[in-house]
Design a protein around this motif. Structure first.
Motif, PDB file in Angstrom:
ATOM      1  N   LEU A 273       0.848  -1.186   0.000  1.00  0.00           N
ATOM      2  CA  LEU A 273       0.000   0.000   0.000  1.00  0.00           C
ATOM      3  C   LEU A 273       0.884   1.236   0.000  1.00  0.00           C
ATOM      4  N   ARG A 274       0.592   2.165  -0.902  1.00  0.00           N
ATOM      5  CA  ARG A 274       1.332   3.427  -1.000  1.00  0.00           C
ATOM      6  C   ARG A 274       0.377   4.584  -0.723  1.00  0.00           C
ATOM      7  N   ILE A 281      -6.231   6.037   4.989  1.00  0.00           N
ATOM      8  CA  ILE A 281      -6.028   4.743   4.344  1.00  0.00           C
ATOM      9  C   ILE A 281      -6.864   3.687   5.050  1.00  0.00           C
ATOM     10  N   PHE A 283      -7.108  -0.887   5.078  1.00  0.00           N
ATOM     11  CA  PHE A 283      -6.674  -2.194   4.609  1.00  0.00           C
ATOM     12  C   PHE A 283      -7.235  -3.253   5.553  1.00  0.00           C
ATOM     13  N   SER A 350       4.567   3.928   8.746  1.00  0.00           N
ATOM     14  CA  SER A 350       5.092   3.272   7.552  1.00  0.00           C
ATOM     15  C   SER A 350       5.930   2.067   7.952  1.00  0.00           C
ATOM     16  N   TRP A 353       3.423  -4.255   8.201  1.00  0.00           N
ATOM     17  CA  TRP A 353       2.348  -4.633   9.104  1.00  0.00           C
ATOM     18  C   TRP A 353       2.148  -6.139   9.019  1.00  0.00           C
ATOM     19  N   THR A 369       2.973  -4.238   3.407  1.00  0.00           N
ATOM     20  CA  THR A 369       4.003  -3.198   3.447  1.00  0.00           C
ATOM     21  C   THR A 369       3.380  -1.858   3.096  1.00  0.00           C
ATOM     22  N   LEU A 370       3.588  -0.863   4.000  1.00  0.00           N
ATOM     23  CA  LEU A 370       3.007   0.458   3.830  1.00  0.00           C
ATOM     24  C   LEU A 370       4.119   1.464   3.526  1.00  0.00           C
TER      25      LEU A 370
END
Length: 581
Positions: A273-274, A281, A283, A350, A353, A369-370
């Motif tokens: 995720l960016r 955000i 998720f 960031s 996770w 991954t953030l």
């Protein structure tokens, strides 16, 4: 009188019976077919008769046995076309059948038993069995059917026995037998079944169900069916488990209900995720297992919980997912979705996770991954105002017009500064661009001008004794040019001045060149032709020779006349022709 007549009628009746008996007993004169009475039925046995089609037999045949032939396929109205509509039992086992038309068995309304075993059938359409409503026994075992779909069979109210063993079945839809409500016996052993839905065989009159020799996987997905099967008491057959390892080769009767468990598993969505700092955000993680696992999100080693502050807000939601679709393999109804939403996210969130699911059976995890980036500020460009746009266009048009006008003025000014050409007198024109040609045995040559001057023919006698000698061509060219030095000052006044250049080219035949125009020597004694070139410019006329210097004289000076006389004298030994330009 009447007694003999009665005997005749009796004799005709017996003859008719014998004739009828012979019609169905001869089996259509097929050598390997045998027709006889069996269990009170007219039976035709044509097994291993090397038949490739259904034989044409008597319509009275009630039982037909065609096993171990090579039929390959059954076409539309196969039995109707040969009038075999009284069949009650039909054996088509081991006949290499690959395809059966949907209307192949149409009009066989009294058929009660159909054997299609040991064939190569991979698919059976539900319409294949339409029209045979009285069917009671259907044998399909040992066909590569692999899967039964929803409502695999049409409504067959009288079907009581179904044999589907050794059909490589790995999946049976829960509604596959929904139209077979009268079934009492199902043989489904020796297939590839690992689990089935608990409602698959839940039929009201079912008494016998064989399930042995299937790779049953005894986990949570089989728990409900296992419980139903043991409680239904559908036979004394022993059914074994093949997995997991701790239950391999253990009978269903010795496994308790709470031992049918599933280890947890988890997956994240998305996996990468960016976002930008300060954005919102969301998720999530999908997890399942039986018993129901505990699912949590971690950032590093810290578990994430609901958090609300002035700067940031974190919400963690958990939803139970009840999946009732059989084809997703999620029968345990223990799935859950754990969602995380963060508002005004900062850099400290960031990284990687982790979604972690665990129960007493086991644990599973999934990662996300953030990536966070600094937001970029951009200045929006406003659209130009309409009046300014018009002024810009007008100014560009004005500049273009001014440039065009300036170009025209420069061009005209430059054109006026050019020196106009000067005309010459008649005598000077005779000397300009003239050519002299001489040839063997020729007394005169033509002299012409591109400007249409008059033609002059002049002939001169050759004083030399060698009058028959071939004379080479002499060419004289007059040219003007500004590259030569200015004349002496005494020639500048009172008349205008111009330079005329004469170039003389002589072919080399071993004799010395005469010095034209230097000491006013005569060229009549030259033994080789000479070529003169004249050039004119604004200053006057010049003569050039290979061995002489350039002479300059005034246009109106007497020198031009003297030069003309010298030229005439020096060319007296040639047949000459001048063209004045």
């Amino acid at each position: 009188m009447k007694f003999p007549y009665f005997h005749r009628l009796l004799w005709l009746f017996v003859l008719f019976l014998n004739q009828s008996k012979c019609d169905w007993l001869n089996c259509g004169h097929i050598e390997k077919c045998h027709c006889k009475w069996s269990s009170g039925k007219k039976t035709a046995t044509c097994s291993s008769a090397r038949l490739t089609n259904i034989p044409r037999l008597s319509p009275d045949i009630q039982i037909l046995d065609l096993h171990e032939n090579t039929l390959r396929e059954l076409n539309r109205d196969t039995f109707t076309e040969i009038d075999l509509l009284n069949l009650q039992r039909l054996n088509l086992s081991d006949t290499k059948l690959r395809r059966i038309h949907n209307n192949a068995f149409r009009e066989l309304r009294i058929l009660i038993e159909l054997d299609l075993s040991h064939n190569e059938l991979r698919h059976l359409s539900p319409e294949v069995f339409d029209g045979i409503d009285r069917l009671r026994h259907l044998i399909l075992h040992d066909n590569p059917l692999k899967e039964f779909y929803s409502e695999q069979f049409p409504i067959l109210r009288h079907l009581k026995k179904l044999e589907i063993s050794k059909c490589q079945l790995h999946k049976i839809h829960p509604l596959a037998f929904s139209n077979l409500r009268a079934l009492e016996t199902i043989h489904a052993h020796q297939n590839l079944l690992s689990y089935v839905h608990p409602n698959t065989f839940n039929l009201p009159f079912l008494k016998t169900l064989t399930l042995s020799d299937n790779p049953w996987y005894c986990d949570c997905r089989l728990r409900n069916f296992h419980e139903w099967f043991l409680n239904a008491n559908l036979g004394n057959e022993e059914v074994l488990c093949t997995g997991p390892k701790n239950f391999a080769n253990i009978s269903w009767q010795y496994i308790k209900e709470n031992e049918f468990v599933c280890p947890p598993w988890a997956t994240s969505s998305p996996t990468v995720l960016r976002a930008e700092v300060g954005a919102e955000i969301s998720f999530g993680c999908f997890a399942s297992g039986d018993p129901k696992p505990n699912v949590s999100w971690y950032l590093g080693n810290k578990e994430i919980h609901n958090l609300t502050t002035e700067e940031i807000e974190i919400k963690v939601f958990k939803y139970d997912v009840i999946d009732i679709e059989f084809n997703t393999d999620m029968i345990n109804k223990s799935s859950q979705w754990v969602n995380v939403s963060i508002s005004n996210i900062t850099d400290k969130f960031s990284g990687e996770w982790m979604c972690h699911a665990n129960s007493f059976v086991g644990e599973a995890s999934a990662s996300l991954t953030l990536f966070l980036s600094t937001p970029r500020t951009a200045t929006a460009r406003s659209a130009p105002e309409f009046p300014k746009l018009i002024l810009l266009i007008l100014s560009m048009l004005c500049m273009t017009l001014l440039g065009f006008i300036a170009t025209c003025i420069c061009w005209k000014t430059r054109r006026r500064s050019l020196t106009p050409s000067k005309s010459f007198t008649d005598q000077e024109k005779k000397l300009l661009d003239s050519s002299l040609a001489a040839s063997c045995g020729r007394q005169s040559v033509d002299l012409s001008s591109s400007y249409g001057f008059e033609m002059l023919d002049r002939s001169a006698s050759i004083d030399s004794t060698d009058t028959q000698r071939c004379l080479d061509t002499v060419q004289i060219t007059l040219e003007t040019s500004g590259q030569f030095p200015s004349p002496p000052i005494e020639f500048t006044l009172p008349s205008s001045f111009a330079n005329i250049f004469i170039s003389v080219q002589l072919t080399d035949k071993g004799e010395g060149n005469s010095d034209f125009l230097c000491n006013e020597r005569n060229v009549s004694h030259c033994s080789r032709p000479c070529f003169f070139e004249s050039l004119n410019d604004n200053a006057g006329i010049k003569f050039r020779t290979p061995s002489c210097s350039t002479l300059s004289f005034s246009e109106k000076n007497a020198t031009s006349r003297t030069m003309e006389r010298n030229l005439k004298t020096s060319l007296s030994s040639f047949s000459t022709e001048f063209t004045a330009l």
